[in-house]
Structures are given as structure tokens and as C-alpha cells.
Write an enzyme that holds these catalytic residues in place. Structure first.
Site, PDB file in Angstrom:
ATOM      1  N   ASN A 190       0.824  -1.196   0.000  1.00 33.36           N
ATOM      2  CA  ASN A 190       0.000   0.000   0.000  1.00 33.36           C
ATOM      3  C   ASN A 190       0.866   1.257   0.000  1.00 33.36           C
ATOM      4  O   ASN A 190       0.410   2.347   0.304  1.00 33.36           O
ATOM      5  CB  ASN A 190      -0.914  -0.020   1.233  1.00 33.36           C
ATOM      6  CG  ASN A 190      -1.908   1.112   1.224  1.00 33.36           C
ATOM      7  OD1 ASN A 190      -2.252   1.643   0.170  1.00 33.36           O
ATOM      8  ND2 ASN A 190      -2.339   1.523   2.398  1.00 33.36           N
ATOM      9  N   SER A 242     -15.669  10.776   0.027  1.00 34.55           N
ATOM     10  CA  SER A 242     -15.273  11.687   1.094  1.00 34.55           C
ATOM     11  C   SER A 242     -15.177  13.114   0.577  1.00 34.55           C
ATOM     12  O   SER A 242     -14.822  13.351  -0.575  1.00 34.55           O
ATOM     13  CB  SER A 242     -13.937  11.267   1.691  1.00 34.55           C
ATOM     14  OG  SER A 242     -12.935  11.269   0.722  1.00 34.55           O
ATOM     15  N   GLU A 298     -18.514  11.362   4.426  1.00 31.25           N
ATOM     16  CA  GLU A 298     -17.643  10.541   5.288  1.00 31.25           C
ATOM     17  C   GLU A 298     -16.970  11.311   6.423  1.00 31.25           C
ATOM     18  O   GLU A 298     -15.887  10.940   6.879  1.00 31.25           O
ATOM     19  CB  GLU A 298     -16.597   9.778   4.443  1.00 31.25           C
ATOM     20  CG  GLU A 298     -17.236   8.905   3.373  1.00 31.25           C
ATOM     21  CD  GLU A 298     -16.239   8.114   2.508  1.00 31.25           C
ATOM     22  OE1 GLU A 298     -15.115   7.856   2.974  1.00 31.25           O
ATOM     23  OE2 GLU A 298     -16.613   7.753   1.384  1.00 31.25           O
ATOM     24  N   TRP A 349      -5.548  -3.077   3.617  1.00 31.20           N
ATOM     25  CA  TRP A 349      -5.102  -1.915   4.386  1.00 31.20           C
ATOM     26  C   TRP A 349      -5.131  -2.150   5.884  1.00 31.20           C
ATOM     27  O   TRP A 349      -5.066  -1.221   6.671  1.00 31.20           O
ATOM     28  CB  TRP A 349      -5.899  -0.675   3.971  1.00 31.20           C
ATOM     29  CG  TRP A 349      -5.648  -0.327   2.527  1.00 31.20           C
ATOM     30  CD1 TRP A 349      -4.723  -0.911   1.694  1.00 31.20           C
ATOM     31  CD2 TRP A 349      -6.314   0.654   1.735  1.00 31.20           C
ATOM     32  NE1 TRP A 349      -4.791  -0.339   0.446  1.00 31.20           N
ATOM     33  CE2 TRP A 349      -5.751   0.612   0.439  1.00 31.20           C
ATOM     34  CE3 TRP A 349      -7.344   1.569   2.000  1.00 31.20           C
ATOM     35  CZ2 TRP A 349      -6.181   1.461  -0.590  1.00 31.20           C
ATOM     36  CZ3 TRP A 349      -7.764   2.406   0.972  1.00 31.20           C
ATOM     37  CH2 TRP A 349      -7.184   2.349  -0.300  1.00 31.20           C
ATOM     38  N   HIS A 390     -15.371   1.359  -6.567  1.00 33.34           N
ATOM     39  CA  HIS A 390     -14.347   2.340  -6.905  1.00 33.34           C
ATOM     40  C   HIS A 390     -12.975   1.712  -6.754  1.00 33.34           C
ATOM     41  O   HIS A 390     -12.697   1.030  -5.772  1.00 33.34           O
ATOM     42  CB  HIS A 390     -14.469   3.567  -6.002  1.00 33.34           C
ATOM     43  CG  HIS A 390     -13.279   4.451  -6.076  1.00 33.34           C
ATOM     44  ND1 HIS A 390     -12.997   5.214  -7.186  1.00 33.34           N
ATOM     45  CD2 HIS A 390     -12.266   4.666  -5.209  1.00 33.34           C
ATOM     46  CE1 HIS A 390     -11.869   5.852  -6.987  1.00 33.34           C
ATOM     47  NE2 HIS A 390     -11.392   5.540  -5.803  1.00 33.34           N
ATOM     48  N   CYS A 394      -8.723   2.675  -7.314  1.00 33.82           N
ATOM     49  CA  CYS A 394      -7.877   3.829  -7.637  1.00 33.82           C
ATOM     50  C   CYS A 394      -6.462   3.484  -8.069  1.00 33.82           C
ATOM     51  O   CYS A 394      -5.554   3.487  -7.278  1.00 33.82           O
ATOM     52  CB  CYS A 394      -7.851   4.880  -6.533  1.00 33.82           C
ATOM     53  SG  CYS A 394      -7.877   4.335  -4.857  1.00 33.82           S
ATOM     54  N   HIS A 405      -4.784  13.630  -6.069  1.00 35.15           N
ATOM     55  CA  HIS A 405      -3.563  13.488  -5.273  1.00 35.15           C
ATOM     56  C   HIS A 405      -2.691  14.722  -5.369  1.00 35.15           C
ATOM     57  O   HIS A 405      -1.640  14.805  -4.755  1.00 35.15           O
ATOM     58  CB  HIS A 405      -2.781  12.251  -5.720  1.00 35.15           C
ATOM     59  CG  HIS A 405      -3.502  10.977  -5.399  1.00 35.15           C
ATOM     60  ND1 HIS A 405      -4.179  10.255  -6.346  1.00 35.15           N
ATOM     61  CD2 HIS A 405      -3.681  10.329  -4.230  1.00 35.15           C
ATOM     62  CE1 HIS A 405      -4.738   9.208  -5.773  1.00 35.15           C
ATOM     63  NE2 HIS A 405      -4.457   9.225  -4.491  1.00 35.15           N
TER      64      HIS A 405
HETATM   65  N1  GLN Z   1     -14.938   6.408  -0.560  1.00 35.37           N
HETATM   66  C1  GLN Z   1     -13.552   6.648  -0.294  1.00 35.37           C
HETATM   67  C2  GLN Z   1     -13.306   8.152  -0.245  1.00 35.37           C
HETATM   68  O1  GLN Z   1     -13.958   8.846  -0.976  1.00 35.37           O
HETATM   69  C3  GLN Z   1     -12.684   6.054  -1.363  1.00 35.37           C
HETATM   70  C4  GLN Z   1     -11.253   6.387  -1.159  1.00 35.37           C
HETATM   71  C5  GLN Z   1     -10.312   5.552  -1.993  1.00 35.37           C
HETATM   72  O2  GLN Z   1     -10.632   5.002  -2.967  1.00 35.37           O
HETATM   73  N2  GLN Z   1      -9.099   5.457  -1.601  1.00 35.37           N
HETATM   74  O3  GLN Z   1     -12.453   8.603   0.477  1.00 35.37           O
HETATM   75 ZN    ZN Z   2      -9.667   6.061  -4.945  1.00 38.70          ZN
END
Ligand code: GLN
Ligand code: ZN
Length: 771
Positions: A128, A448, A499, A576, A656, A658, A709
Site C-alpha cells: 500500500n 469523502s 464521510e 489496508w 471504486h 484507484c 492526489h
Molecule cells: N470512498 C472513499 C473516499 O472517498 C474512497 C477512497 C479511496 O478510494 N481510496 O475517500
Molecule cells: Zn480512490
């Protein structure tokens, strides 16, 4: 060649650099935020470097070459990029006449500036941790322009062993620069990189360094687009060249994160490198016959895990080492990988259940373990007491009642294929379209919203019992209402609650499920200054109460637009967290899958119409060896489908992910069978789209059009451009419009500005399509 010096009996492959109290994070963020000036920053960094080296010496890493010199400011790959002066053309103005960058330049590569995007960030092997991907073209300047490791040598003296990413891994982990011709591969620049390393090595020799460590995790991986044969040929060429140099320290090639394999081992043993490191935790222990070729080279046995937090079974580890010692005379004890993946010190976790804490070994405890094992290898009788204590701890863990619960085992054993199967997609599509009534190119976010200082403070105050639960809930309620209102004002189509109640997307669930423990100080670097605090999954998992229903239904009550319920998927919770090492991952994943399945049923019953189950980590757990992939995808995809398989056809399931290597897992994503998938795509300029098209992926897809990011705000026409690429490559009916990832790490100013552009871009492209 510098003075011959035997390899230290005990060492570690690397150590966390973020600092026991996250000192590095603080210095970086204060410097970037202009709260401290450059001189103060430099002083703080030097202080941290000295403290770290001294601390490792206090823990016993004093032998020559035993103290790992892997301290870097942002990322170990970026450090090498800067040392080689391999700066992408768009950042050419940052390069000084001698080809080097100052720290501001280095940070600019990492974070981007104005309209210049940062280097792409990608997960480091199956961890990670994120590294910054070098961009290498036929004309990229590559030579030894700086040697940041010498600073550490100056502080650490003879104990210090510089740690560099090896040339093979550096180039395989790089991508072709934008201006490179179609078939160019960074590996074509091997000679230039080797010339740079020749200079580094001679500089180390001049500074009296006895051992240098070159990390080559690329060699444990057989899933590069370059064939295994070619990778090994590059390795052979590299280490033949480097080991033939006369003006150099002794070379330790380390191969962490997986099994090197006999083919890889044979390539290295045929060269004149002096030491080879194997990851004996991730891979099987090679047979005595296979190890014979090591001859009088040193085998550095990575027997203590650098990835998990459990105490090593010392008796078993010692037996393994003794068996190897039969055929390998020069044997040293080390960790399987750098300890950068574990927190500093379990002893400070005083609020953990003392029994659970006694089972744990963080970085400092692992340093003690390698030393115990090294002593035991020299004389087994010298560690009798340690072995006895260790056996007792392991027994207390095995016998703890929460470790195996009969009702959980019965539930996972009863799971059927039907439990993992939803109605066919066309039926779901029709049912959902009718209920949701969404426009073409629906806009949404990943979950979030920025975590404000007020919310962080409220959470801290609640933790310290300065405010009560009612007050804390009130803060959260207000924040949710604010975020919902903001999204309505911005004109987003599918809303999220933001969130605010979650410190971390995994820890939040860990805190609400049985079977987990959470730490107070267990921070691990994720990228740059960002850290996460992985939870510890130690026992069988159960859900004793609904976790997200209250906040999701409250948020839904504030709007007529659909509100997404927001869950973290089983694989990501595992990836994680620090996961128990006494149970198969498939079993653990199904336990989590069942817990989330109950949560989805409760959300559905409470009137939520869309549930997103985040699985950003599916790709990162993918085995580095092709042979292991099918089995992995079987259980990981299976656990996601177990979580979502009970959803009625009207309930729209989103997921989702990433990272941008969509093509690697497009099959798996397809098998997840989510109705809508959002995925990172903006840093890589949408180059996932051909893979989607080729695969014939037909469900909803939201390729991210904002790289969250980086603090940079993309312009409207930039977002329109990315979106136009998406609608050109896919069926416009499929396309969703969203950022790359959650907005938790961003500030409100840039969030609002960018989401305005995002909604604006959707409207502009929608108008064109409908015209
Ligand atoms: N739902 C999470 C957020 O929006 C997804 C974050 C992620 O994919 N790392 O923070
Ligand atoms: Zn993400």
C-alpha cells in the site's frame, strides 16, 4: 575494491522513515505550507536523520554495514530519479546547470505545479506504499548528478549501508516519457543508468562504505509486460557489470516481496555480487540443492516479515535457518522486506488489549527478533529463554476464544454460488434507470469530502472525552448537512454524505466490527507525507450492529437526489489492515463479505438506492507471480460478490478502484459485476480507455477526470478534454463523471473550484451529445 568486511550477522532491509511521532510528515507539511523556512526544514531533517541512525544503533545495528541507509524525503524511487537527474522535460526549468535539483525541485516533481502534472503515482509491488513513476525517454538526461546517500554515510559511519533501488527495478518501474516513440521502453536506457551507478559506487567506495544494498523486487515478479527471460537477461547484464567494477563496496542484491525463483537466483549467483537477499516469508524456502549455487556468497535470509505485525515463530524460523546453514556457510538474518510497511514500536500501544499487544512485533520488535535469531544461529543454547517466552505468546494467541468462533465458521461454510450472484445486468439496468432517473453523464464524487479542522478537532475532543457523543454527533450532522447543500448547489447528480464521521475508510469499519484491534500510534507511510494507521485483524469477524445506516439515511433525508451509501469492500479492508497470519485469506475475506452483506441489506431496507463498495486495493494484492493470480481473483472477487450478491436488482451497486493499470485487472473488474465502476484515470490521461473498449466492458464506468492526489485545480477545458476522450472511446450511456478518488485529502477551495469545472464539463459535453 574497498576493504572486505563480512556481511552483518543481523540486519533489516529497511526501516520506517516517517519518524516515531511522524516528525518527517510534520516537517514536510510545515515547509510546504510555508510555516517554516528552508533553513529550519534542513535542520529538522538532519535532526531526524541523526535520531534515526542513533536509534538503530541503540537497538544494536552497529556492525559495519548493518544500519540501513534508506532515509529519503519523499520516496525512494524519486530520490534515485533526482540522483540520476532523470527529470521529465516539462520540469526542465527546475534543473540546475550541474543537472541536479534542489529539494523544492524534488517536491515539485512529486506534487506538480500550475499546469505541470506531478509524476504518476503507483503502488509499490503488492504493498500500500505509492512510488513516483519515473518518466524515461530516449533523450532523458541520465547520469550521477547527486549522491544523497553520502549524507547518511557521514552521519552513520561504518555501520551505514546505503540502500538504493536497483537499476532493473528502476527501469521496469518507469514508464516511457510522453515524447518517446511508440515502441520505446525505459529498459533501453540501461547503459546510462549503469554508468550512473558506477559513479555512485565509486563515491561510496571513496567514503569508506563496505556494503551497498540494491533492491531488486522486480526480479520476484513475472508479470511485467517484458518477458521473464528478458528481465533476467537485463539482471545478468546489470550485475555482471556492477560486480566487475573494481572501485566499489561489496554489493548486496535484495529481492523482497516474493520468491526470487531458481532462475533468478542462478542469474545472481553467476555474477560476482557478494550477497543475495531472499524473501523467505512471501515465498517458499528454496531447497538445499537449489541453494548450493550460492557458494561462498552471503545469503541474507529475509525470515522476519517486514509486512505483517505478528511475532515471528522463532523456533520455526530458527529451524529454517539451521537447515539453510547446512548448505550455505555464510548466512545472515534479516527481514523479508523493508520495515517501512510496519509501524515503529508496539510497546507504545498502551491502550491495546495487553494480550493482543503481546502478540505483536512492530519495526523495533522485529529488529530484536532478527538479532535473537542471529544469536540462535550461532549458538542455539544462547536463546533458550527467548524461545520459551515466544512459544508461550504464540500459544496464548492460538487459544484465545475470539480467534475462532463456531458461528462464523458455520456461516462461511454455508455460502453457495447463488449467494454470490445477482440478477442479470440488463434487468438491473432497466430497474435502476426507472428508479433513479439520472441524466446522461451523471456526475458524482467518490465519497469523502475534505476533512475540516473542526471535524478533526471534534473527533480528537470526543476521543479525549472532552465532548460527549451527543455533541460529537451534532458536529457530524451539521457537517453532513453542509456537504449535502454544497453538492446540491454545485449541481451534482448523485450525492454522498462526505464521510465526515470516518477517520479512515478501513479503520472506521475495523472499529465497528468484532475481530479487529486499532492502534493509537501505528502510522505507516502511504506516500510522501501521507500516512495511514492500519487496523489489526486478529480474530474471526462479525458485525454486531449496523455501521453506516444512520448517517446515510440522515443524509438521504436532506435531499431528493439519490444518496450513495458508502462501504469499504472486503479485499480493501484486508489490504489496508494487518491481517492475521493464522488463517487463509479466502476465509477472512468471506467473513468480511458476510458482514458487509448484512450492512447492504440494512441500507436497502432503510431506503438507500445506491451503495458504493470501494475496492481500491483489489489490484495491489494481485500476486506478483502469474501462477498465483487466478486463485487470488477467485477469492477476492468472490468475497466482493458475497458482499453485494444479496442486493435486489433495483439497488445500484457502485465500486471504486484507484490506480490506472486497468488493463491488468479488467477481467476481474468485470467479474465484480458492479453496476458502475469509478476508476483513477486523469494522471495517465485516460490511457485506460482502449483496454475498456477492447475488453467490451459494458457496465457504467466513471474514469476520473480530476487527479485528487495533487493540489492543482484543472481548468474547465482540460476536464472537457478528458471527458470527450471518454465519450469518444465508450458508449456515452456508460459514462459517469467523477474525480479520480475521494476528496478527503484536499482543501475546500480547490474542491469547490474543481467540482464546478467538473459539473461544467459534464454539462458542456452533455449539450454537445444531445445537440
Ligand atoms: N470512498 C472513499 C473516499 O472517498 C474512497 C477512497 C479511496 O478510494 N481510496 O475517500
Ligand atoms: Zn480512490
Amino acid at each position: 575494491m574497498t576493504e572486505k568486511q563480512t556481511f552483518p550477522a543481523a540486519t533489516v532491509a529497511g526501516y520506517p522513515r516517517i519518524g516515531a511521532n511522524r516528525e518527517l510528515k510534520r516537517s514536510l507539511e510545515h515547509y510546504w505550507g510555508q510555516k517554516i523556512d528552508r533553513a529550519t526544514f534542513d535542520t529538522q531533517i538532519n535532526q531526524q536523520l541523526t535520531t534515526r541512525i542513533d536509534h538503530l544503533k541503540d537497538l544494536g545495528l552497529t556492525e559495519p554495514g548493518s544500519n540501513p541507509g534508506d532515509f529519503v524525503l519523499y520516496d525512494q524511487v524519486l530520490t534515485l530519479t533526482c540522483a540520476l537527474g532523470a527529470v521529465p522535460q516539462r520540469f526542465g526549468n527546475l534543473v540546475r546547470p550541474d543537472g541536479s535539483l534542489d529539494v523544492d525541485g524534488e517536491f515539485t516533481l512529486a506534487r506538480g505545479v500550475d499546469d505541470k502534472a506531478a509524476l504518476e503515482m503507483t503502488k509499490w509491488f503488492d504493498t500500500n506504499y505509492h512510488y513516483l513513476v519515473p518518466e524515461i525517454g530516449p533523450y532523458t538526461q541520465i547520469s550521477a548528478v547527486a549522491n544523497p546517500w553520502l549524507e547518511q554515510v557521514k552521519v552513520g559511519g561504518s555501520a551505514l549501508r546505503p540502500v538504493l533501488i536497483g537499476p532493473v527495478t528502476y527501469l521496469l518501474g518507469a514508464k516511457a516519457s510522453a515524447d518517446a516513440p511508440t515502441h520505446f521502453q525505459p529498459l533501453q536506457r540501461l547503459d546510462a543508468v549503469l554508468a550512473g551507478f558506477e559513479v555512485f559506487l565509486s563515491q561510496f567506495a571513496a567514503a569508506g562504505v563496505t556494503w551497498v544494498q540494491l533492491d531488486e523486487p522486480a526480479l520476484v515478479c513475472d508479470t511485467w509486460s517484458t518477458s521473464r527471460e528478458e528481465v533476467l537477461e537485463v539482471a545478468r547484464k546489470t550485475y555482471e557489470f556492477l560486480s566487475k567494477l573494481t572501485n566499489r563496496p561489496q554489493i548486496f542484491v535484495n529481492a523482497p516481496y516474493g520468491p526470487l525463483g531458481l532462475d533468478g537466483l542462478n542469474v545472481l549467483t553467476a555474477t560476482d555480487v557478494e550477497a543475495i537477499g531472499l524473501d523467505l516469508v512471501a515465498g517458499p524456502v528454496p531447497s538445499p540443492a537449489d541453494l548450493k549455487t550460492i557458494g561462498d556468497k552471503t545469503l541474507v535470509a529475509g525470515i522476519v516479515s517486514g509486512r505483517n505485525v505478528w511475532r515471528t515463530d522463532l523456533r520455526q524460523a530458527l529451524a529454517t535457518l539451521q537447515a539453510i546453514h547446512q548448505v550455505v556457510p555464510n548466512l545472515s538474518v534479516s527481514t523479508s522486506t523493508s520495515l517501512q510497511h510496519v509501524p515503529h514500536d508496539a510497546a507504545v500501544e498502551t491502550s491495546l488489549d495487553p494480550q493482543v499487544r503481546s502478540w505483536l512485533a512492530f519495526a523495533d520488535q522485529k529488529i530484536a527478533e532478527v538479532q535473537t535469531l542471529a544469536r540462535g544461529l550461532a549458538d542455539p543454547n544462547s536463546i533458550t529463554a527467548e524461545l520459551a517466552e515466544n512459544a508461550e505468546i504464540l500459544a496464548s494467541r492460538a487459544n484465545h476464544p475470539g480467534v475462532k468462533r463456531a458461528e462464523v465458521r458455520q456461516a462461511t461454510a454455508a455460502v453457495t454460488v447463488a449467494d454470490r450472484t445477482r440478477d442479470p445486468y440488463p434487468q438491473r439496468l432497466a430497474a435502476q434507470a426507472e428508479i433513479l432517473q439520472l441524466p446522461l453523464l451523471p456526475t458524482t464524487t467518490i465519497g469523502s469530502f475534505p476533512q475540516t479542522t473542526e471535524i478533526r478537532q471534534a473527533r480528537a475532543a470526543f476521543r479525549r472525552h472532552e465532548i460527549d457523543e451527543a455533541q460529537y454527533d451534532e458536529e457530524i450532522r451539521n457537517e453532513i448537512a453542509r456537504v449535502v447543500k454544497l453538492q446540491e448547489d454545485l449541481g451534482l447528480d448523485v450525492l454522498v454524505h462526505g464521510e465526515a464521521e470516518r477517520n479512515d475508510m478501513v479503520q472506521f469499519f475495523a472499529e465497528n466490527l468484532e475481530g479487529f484491534a486499532t492502534t493509537e500510534h501505528g502510522w505507516v507511510q502511504s506516500y510522501g507525507s501521507r500516512c495511514t494507521r492500519p487496523s489489526i485483524l486478529w480474530g474471526d469477524v462479525t458485525r454486531s450492529h449496523p455501521i453506516t445506516v444512520e448517517w446515510s439515511t440522515y443524509a438521504q433525508s436532506l435531499t431528493t437526489k439519490p444518496m450513495k451509501g458508502m462501504l469499504t469492500g472486503p479485499v480493501t479492508i484486508m489490504a489496508w489492515s494487518f491481517v492475521r497470519d493464522d488463517e487463509s485469506r479466502a476465509e477472512v475475506a468471506d467473513q468480511l463479505g458476510l458482514a458487509l452483506r448484512d450492512e447492504i441489506a440494512d441500507l436497502n431496507a432503510a431506503g438507500i438506492k445506491i451503495v458504493q463498495v470501494d475496492e481500491p486495493a483489489i489490484r495491489e494484492l494481485l500476486p506478483l507471480r502469474a501462477a498465483g493470480r487466478e486463485q487470488y481473483l477467485q477469492w477476492s472477487v468472490g468475497a466482493f460478490r458475497l458482499a453485494t450478491g444479496g442486493a435486489p436488482k433495483e439497488l445500484q451497486i457502485h465500486t471504486h478502484l484507484c490506480y490506472s493499470e486497468f488493463n491488468v485487472v479488467v477481467d476481474a473488474i468485470d467479474h465484480l459485476d458492479a453496476d458502475v465502476t469509478s476508476i483513477e484515470a486523469s494522471r495517465s490521461k485516460m490511457d485506460i480507455l482502449p483496454a475498456v473498449h477492447e475488453h467490451g466492458f459494458e457496465r457504467g464506468l466513471g474514469p476520473g477526470i480530476w487527479d485528487i492526489h495533487s493540489p492543482r485545480v484543472p481548468k474547465l477545458d482540460e476536464e472537457v478534454g478528458l471527458l470527450e476522450k471518454a465519450v469518444a472511446a465508450l458508449d456515452p450511456q456508460q459514462v459517469w463523471v467523477n474525480p479520480d478518488c475521494g476528496l478527503k485529502t484536499r482543501a475546500y477551495a480547490e474542491t469547490v473550484a474543481t467540482l464546478e469545472n467538473l459539473v461544467g464539463a459534464a454539462k458542456a459535453v452533455r449539450a454537445k451529445l444531445e445537440a
